[in-house]
Design a protein around this motif. Structure first.
Motif, short mmCIF file in Angstrom:
data_model
loop_
_atom_site.label_atom_id
_atom_site.label_comp_id
_atom_site.label_asym_id
_atom_site.label_seq_id
_atom_site.Cartn_x
_atom_site.Cartn_y
_atom_site.Cartn_z
N ALA A 1 40.72 31.17 38.71
CA ALA A 1 41.44 32.45 38.70
C ALA A 1 42.63 32.39 37.75
CB ALA A 1 41.89 32.81 40.11
N TRP B 1 44.10 37.67 39.08
CA TRP B 1 42.77 38.12 39.47
C TRP B 1 42.64 38.08 41.00
CZ3 TRP B 1 37.71 37.89 36.49
CH2 TRP B 1 37.90 38.28 35.15
N ALA C 1 40.49 36.92 43.99
CA ALA C 1 39.53 35.82 44.11
C ALA C 1 39.33 35.45 45.57
CB ALA C 1 40.01 34.61 43.32
N LEU D 1 35.37 36.21 41.62
CA LEU D 1 36.67 36.48 41.00
C LEU D 1 36.58 37.79 40.23
CD1 LEU D 1 35.82 33.18 40.37
CD2 LEU D 1 38.31 33.15 40.28
#
Length: 268
Positions: free
Chosen positions: A67, A77, A79, A113
Protein backbone atom coordinates in the motif's frame (compact mmCIF):
# COMPACT_ATOMS: atom_id res chain seq x y z
CA UNK A 1 -13.44 2.71 -15.39
CA UNK A 2 -10.91 0.89 -13.21
CA UNK A 3 -7.33 -0.08 -14.04
CA UNK A 4 -6.93 -3.35 -12.20
CA UNK A 5 -4.41 -6.14 -11.76
CA UNK A 6 -4.11 -9.46 -9.97
CA UNK A 7 -0.74 -10.85 -8.92
CA UNK A 8 0.63 -13.72 -6.85
CA UNK A 9 3.41 -12.17 -4.77
CA UNK A 10 4.87 -15.48 -3.50
CA UNK A 11 5.21 -13.83 -0.06
CA UNK A 12 8.07 -11.75 -1.45
CA UNK A 13 10.27 -14.72 -2.34
CA UNK A 14 12.61 -14.40 -5.30
CA UNK A 15 12.59 -17.25 -7.84
CA UNK A 16 15.45 -19.71 -7.91
CA UNK A 17 17.73 -18.79 -10.86
CA UNK A 18 17.80 -22.41 -12.02
CA UNK A 19 14.11 -23.21 -12.03
CA UNK A 20 12.28 -19.87 -11.93
CA UNK A 21 9.95 -20.75 -9.07
CA UNK A 22 9.86 -19.13 -5.64
CA UNK A 23 11.30 -21.62 -3.22
CA UNK A 24 14.18 -19.99 -1.38
CA UNK A 25 13.08 -18.80 2.08
CA UNK A 26 15.17 -15.90 3.21
CA UNK A 27 15.57 -14.29 -0.23
CA UNK A 28 13.02 -11.51 0.06
CA UNK A 29 12.23 -9.06 -2.73
CA UNK A 30 8.85 -7.61 -1.81
CA UNK A 31 10.06 -3.99 -2.05
CA UNK A 32 11.13 -4.53 -5.66
CA UNK A 33 7.86 -6.35 -6.39
CA UNK A 34 5.80 -3.51 -4.90
CA UNK A 35 7.81 -0.92 -6.85
CA UNK A 36 7.03 -2.75 -10.10
CA UNK A 37 3.33 -2.95 -9.15
CA UNK A 38 3.23 0.81 -8.46
CA UNK A 39 4.70 1.49 -11.91
CA UNK A 40 1.56 -0.02 -13.50
CA UNK A 41 -0.43 3.08 -12.38
CA UNK A 42 -3.40 1.03 -11.16
CA UNK A 43 -6.63 1.89 -9.40
CA UNK A 44 -6.91 -1.51 -7.74
CA UNK A 45 -4.56 -4.41 -7.03
CA UNK A 46 -5.45 -7.93 -5.85
CA UNK A 47 -2.58 -9.90 -4.28
CA UNK A 48 -2.33 -13.57 -3.39
CA UNK A 49 0.23 -15.36 -1.17
CA UNK A 50 0.60 -12.49 1.27
CA UNK A 51 2.47 -12.84 4.58
CA UNK A 52 1.27 -10.92 7.61
CA UNK A 53 3.69 -10.59 10.57
CA UNK A 54 5.24 -14.01 9.84
CA UNK A 55 8.79 -14.70 11.08
CA UNK A 56 9.92 -15.99 7.67
CA UNK A 57 9.32 -12.53 6.14
CA UNK A 58 10.75 -10.48 8.96
CA UNK A 59 7.42 -10.02 10.79
CA UNK A 60 6.44 -7.50 8.11
CA UNK A 61 2.91 -6.35 7.32
CA UNK A 62 3.26 -7.02 3.60
CA UNK A 63 -0.12 -5.47 2.76
CA UNK A 64 1.00 -2.20 4.33
CA UNK A 65 4.31 -2.40 2.45
CA UNK A 66 2.53 -2.72 -0.90
CA UNK A 67 0.00 0.00 0.00
CA UNK A 68 2.83 2.40 0.81
CA UNK A 69 4.49 1.73 -2.54
CA UNK A 70 1.23 2.19 -4.47
CA UNK A 71 0.55 5.52 -2.75
CA UNK A 72 4.02 6.77 -3.80
CA UNK A 73 3.85 9.69 -1.41
CA UNK A 74 0.30 10.66 -2.41
CA UNK A 75 -3.03 9.90 -0.77
CA UNK A 76 -3.04 6.64 1.22
CA UNK A 77 -4.62 3.62 -0.45
CA UNK A 78 -7.48 1.65 1.10
CA UNK A 79 -6.12 -1.83 1.88
CA UNK A 80 -7.27 -4.99 3.60
CA UNK A 81 -5.59 -8.34 4.33
CA UNK A 82 -7.68 -11.51 4.79
CA UNK A 83 -6.16 -14.52 6.56
CA UNK A 84 -6.57 -18.00 5.11
CA UNK A 85 -4.42 -19.58 7.84
CA UNK A 86 -2.71 -18.44 11.01
CA UNK A 87 0.96 -19.37 11.25
CA UNK A 88 3.32 -20.27 8.42
CA UNK A 89 1.74 -22.26 5.55
CA UNK A 90 3.27 -25.70 5.19
CA UNK A 91 4.58 -25.67 8.77
CA UNK A 92 2.68 -28.36 10.67
CA UNK A 93 3.82 -26.92 14.00
CA UNK A 94 2.26 -23.47 13.47
CA UNK A 95 -0.26 -23.55 10.59
CA UNK A 96 -3.96 -23.73 11.50
CA UNK A 97 -7.16 -22.58 9.73
CA UNK A 98 -8.03 -18.95 10.42
CA UNK A 99 -11.68 -18.58 11.50
CA UNK A 100 -11.30 -14.82 11.01
CA UNK A 101 -8.66 -12.21 10.28
CA UNK A 102 -6.96 -11.04 13.48
CA UNK A 103 -4.79 -7.95 13.06
CA UNK A 104 -1.99 -8.98 15.43
CA UNK A 105 -1.98 -12.70 14.51
CA UNK A 106 0.86 -13.88 12.21
CA UNK A 107 -1.02 -15.15 9.15
CA UNK A 108 -1.00 -15.89 5.42
CA UNK A 109 -3.69 -15.05 2.88
CA UNK A 110 -4.78 -12.49 0.27
CA UNK A 111 -5.09 -8.72 0.04
CA UNK A 112 -7.02 -6.06 -1.86
CA UNK A 113 -5.72 -2.51 -2.31
CA UNK A 114 -7.79 0.32 -3.81
CA UNK A 115 -7.03 3.89 -4.76
CA UNK A 116 -10.73 4.69 -4.24
CA UNK A 117 -12.75 4.40 -1.00
CA UNK A 118 -14.22 1.03 -0.02
CA UNK A 119 -17.80 1.04 1.27
CA UNK A 120 -17.84 -2.54 2.59
CA UNK A 121 -15.52 -5.54 3.08
CA UNK A 122 -16.57 -9.21 3.21
CA UNK A 123 -14.66 -12.47 3.74
CA UNK A 124 -15.49 -16.07 2.77
CA UNK A 125 -13.50 -19.14 3.84
CA UNK A 126 -13.23 -22.44 1.97
CA UNK A 127 -12.16 -25.81 3.36
CA UNK A 128 -8.95 -27.39 1.97
CA UNK A 129 -8.56 -30.68 0.19
CA UNK A 130 -8.30 -33.62 2.59
CA UNK A 131 -5.57 -35.32 0.54
CA UNK A 132 -1.88 -34.62 0.11
CA UNK A 133 -0.81 -34.25 -3.49
CA UNK A 134 2.48 -34.14 -5.42
CA UNK A 135 3.17 -30.66 -6.82
CA UNK A 136 5.60 -29.99 -9.65
CA UNK A 137 6.38 -26.75 -11.47
CA UNK A 138 6.83 -27.36 -15.25
CA UNK A 139 10.34 -25.89 -15.03
CA UNK A 140 11.50 -28.02 -12.09
CA UNK A 141 13.73 -31.05 -12.35
CA UNK A 142 12.33 -34.44 -11.38
CA UNK A 143 14.09 -34.16 -8.02
CA UNK A 144 12.13 -31.00 -7.18
CA UNK A 145 8.73 -32.71 -7.02
CA UNK A 146 7.27 -32.31 -3.52
CA UNK A 147 4.23 -33.73 -1.73
CA UNK A 148 2.33 -31.08 0.21
CA UNK A 149 -0.84 -30.71 2.25
CA UNK A 150 -3.44 -28.17 1.21
CA UNK A 151 -4.53 -25.30 3.44
CA UNK A 152 -7.80 -23.48 4.02
CA UNK A 153 -8.51 -20.77 1.43
CA UNK A 154 -10.14 -17.35 1.72
CA UNK A 155 -11.94 -14.89 -0.59
CA UNK A 156 -11.97 -11.16 0.12
CA UNK A 157 -14.58 -8.81 -1.37
CA UNK A 158 -14.59 -5.02 -1.49
CA UNK A 159 -17.40 -2.68 -2.59
CA UNK A 160 -15.29 0.02 -4.27
CA UNK A 161 -16.71 3.53 -4.72
CA UNK A 162 -15.11 4.15 -8.09
CA UNK A 163 -15.64 7.42 -10.03
CA UNK A 164 -17.85 5.61 -12.57
CA UNK A 165 -20.03 4.10 -9.84
CA UNK A 166 -19.72 1.33 -7.24
CA UNK A 167 -18.21 -2.01 -8.25
CA UNK A 168 -17.64 -5.21 -6.26
CA UNK A 169 -14.16 -6.69 -6.48
CA UNK A 170 -13.31 -10.17 -5.14
CA UNK A 171 -9.91 -11.82 -4.86
CA UNK A 172 -9.00 -15.38 -3.90
CA UNK A 173 -6.30 -18.05 -4.17
CA UNK A 174 -7.84 -21.48 -4.68
CA UNK A 175 -6.50 -24.95 -3.90
CA UNK A 176 -3.75 -26.50 -6.00
CA UNK A 177 -5.83 -29.72 -5.94
CA UNK A 178 -7.91 -29.31 -9.13
CA UNK A 179 -11.14 -30.96 -8.01
CA UNK A 180 -11.05 -29.04 -4.73
CA UNK A 181 -10.39 -25.75 -6.54
CA UNK A 182 -13.47 -26.40 -8.69
CA UNK A 183 -15.63 -27.05 -5.64
CA UNK A 184 -14.26 -23.92 -3.95
CA UNK A 185 -15.03 -21.82 -7.02
CA UNK A 186 -18.62 -23.11 -7.14
CA UNK A 187 -18.98 -22.25 -3.46
CA UNK A 188 -17.55 -18.80 -4.04
CA UNK A 189 -20.07 -18.16 -6.82
CA UNK A 190 -22.92 -19.16 -4.48
CA UNK A 191 -21.57 -16.82 -1.78
CA UNK A 192 -21.13 -13.98 -4.31
CA UNK A 193 -24.79 -14.09 -5.41
CA UNK A 194 -25.59 -11.77 -2.51
CA UNK A 195 -22.92 -9.25 -3.54
CA UNK A 196 -23.96 -6.23 -5.65
CA UNK A 197 -23.15 -6.08 -9.37
CA UNK A 198 -21.14 -5.23 -11.38
CA UNK A 199 -18.57 -7.71 -10.02
CA UNK A 200 -14.95 -8.50 -10.86
CA UNK A 201 -13.20 -11.68 -9.68
CA UNK A 202 -9.40 -11.50 -9.60
CA UNK A 203 -7.05 -14.20 -8.46
CA UNK A 204 -4.89 -17.27 -8.71
CA UNK A 205 -7.60 -19.86 -9.29
CA UNK A 206 -5.28 -22.79 -10.08
CA UNK A 207 -7.71 -23.73 -12.87
CA UNK A 208 -7.67 -23.35 -16.68
CA UNK A 209 -9.54 -20.35 -18.04
CA UNK A 210 -12.20 -22.47 -19.77
CA UNK A 211 -13.00 -24.30 -16.54
CA UNK A 212 -13.12 -21.10 -14.49
CA UNK A 213 -15.52 -19.39 -16.88
CA UNK A 214 -17.73 -22.49 -17.16
CA UNK A 215 -18.01 -22.94 -13.39
CA UNK A 216 -18.84 -19.27 -12.78
CA UNK A 217 -20.83 -18.39 -15.90
CA UNK A 218 -18.91 -15.10 -15.93
CA UNK A 219 -16.91 -13.55 -18.78
CA UNK A 220 -13.20 -14.30 -18.77
CA UNK A 221 -10.69 -11.68 -19.80
CA UNK A 222 -8.37 -13.27 -22.39
CA UNK A 223 -4.63 -13.20 -21.69
CA UNK A 224 -1.70 -15.52 -22.22
CA UNK A 225 -0.24 -18.06 -19.76
CA UNK A 226 0.94 -16.79 -16.38
CA UNK A 227 2.91 -19.60 -14.75
CA UNK A 228 5.82 -20.11 -14.23
CA UNK A 229 6.86 -16.50 -14.82
CA UNK A 230 10.15 -17.18 -16.62
CA UNK A 231 8.65 -19.65 -19.11
CA UNK A 232 4.86 -19.51 -18.70
CA UNK A 233 2.93 -22.51 -19.98
CA UNK A 234 -0.22 -22.47 -17.80
CA UNK A 235 -2.81 -19.78 -17.23
CA UNK A 236 -3.67 -19.96 -13.52
CA UNK A 237 -4.29 -16.25 -12.83
CA UNK A 238 -7.59 -14.82 -14.05
CA UNK A 239 -9.93 -11.86 -14.32
CA UNK A 240 -13.63 -12.82 -14.56
CA UNK A 241 -16.44 -10.30 -15.05
CA UNK A 242 -20.15 -10.21 -14.23
CA UNK A 243 -21.92 -7.09 -15.48
CA UNK A 244 -18.92 -5.27 -16.92
CA UNK A 245 -16.43 -5.42 -19.79
CA UNK A 246 -12.65 -5.25 -20.08
CA UNK A 247 -10.12 -3.88 -22.51
CA UNK A 248 -6.35 -3.43 -22.74
CA UNK A 249 -5.74 -6.74 -20.96
CA UNK A 250 -2.35 -8.40 -20.75
CA UNK A 251 0.32 -9.95 -18.54
CA UNK A 252 3.37 -8.37 -16.95
CA UNK A 253 6.36 -9.62 -14.92
CA UNK A 254 6.75 -8.22 -11.41
CA UNK A 255 10.08 -8.71 -9.62
CA UNK A 256 10.35 -11.55 -7.15
CA UNK A 257 7.29 -13.55 -8.22
CA UNK A 258 6.87 -16.90 -9.94
CA UNK A 259 3.55 -15.87 -11.59
CA UNK A 260 2.99 -13.16 -14.18
CA UNK A 261 0.49 -10.51 -13.13
CA UNK A 262 -2.70 -10.00 -15.16
CA UNK A 263 -3.87 -6.44 -15.76
CA UNK A 264 -6.89 -4.94 -17.51
CA UNK A 265 -9.07 -1.85 -17.76
CA UNK A 266 -12.64 -2.57 -16.67
CA UNK A 267 -15.71 -0.53 -17.65
CA UNK A 268 -19.41 -0.75 -16.71
Amino acid sequence: MLRIATANAASGRSPSPASGHAKDPGDWALDDWAHDAAALDLDLLAVQEVDHLLPRSGHADQTATVAHALAAGGDPWHARFAAAVHGTPGNAATMRPAPATVGEEPSYGVALLSRHPVEQWDEHRMAPSAVRIPVRNPSWTDEERVVVADEQRVALAARVLAPGGPVTVVTTHLSFVPWRAGAQLRGLVAWARALPRPLVLLGDLNLPASVASRLTGWTRVPTGPTYPAQRPVARLDHVLLDGCTAEEAGTVRLAGADHLAVRATVRW
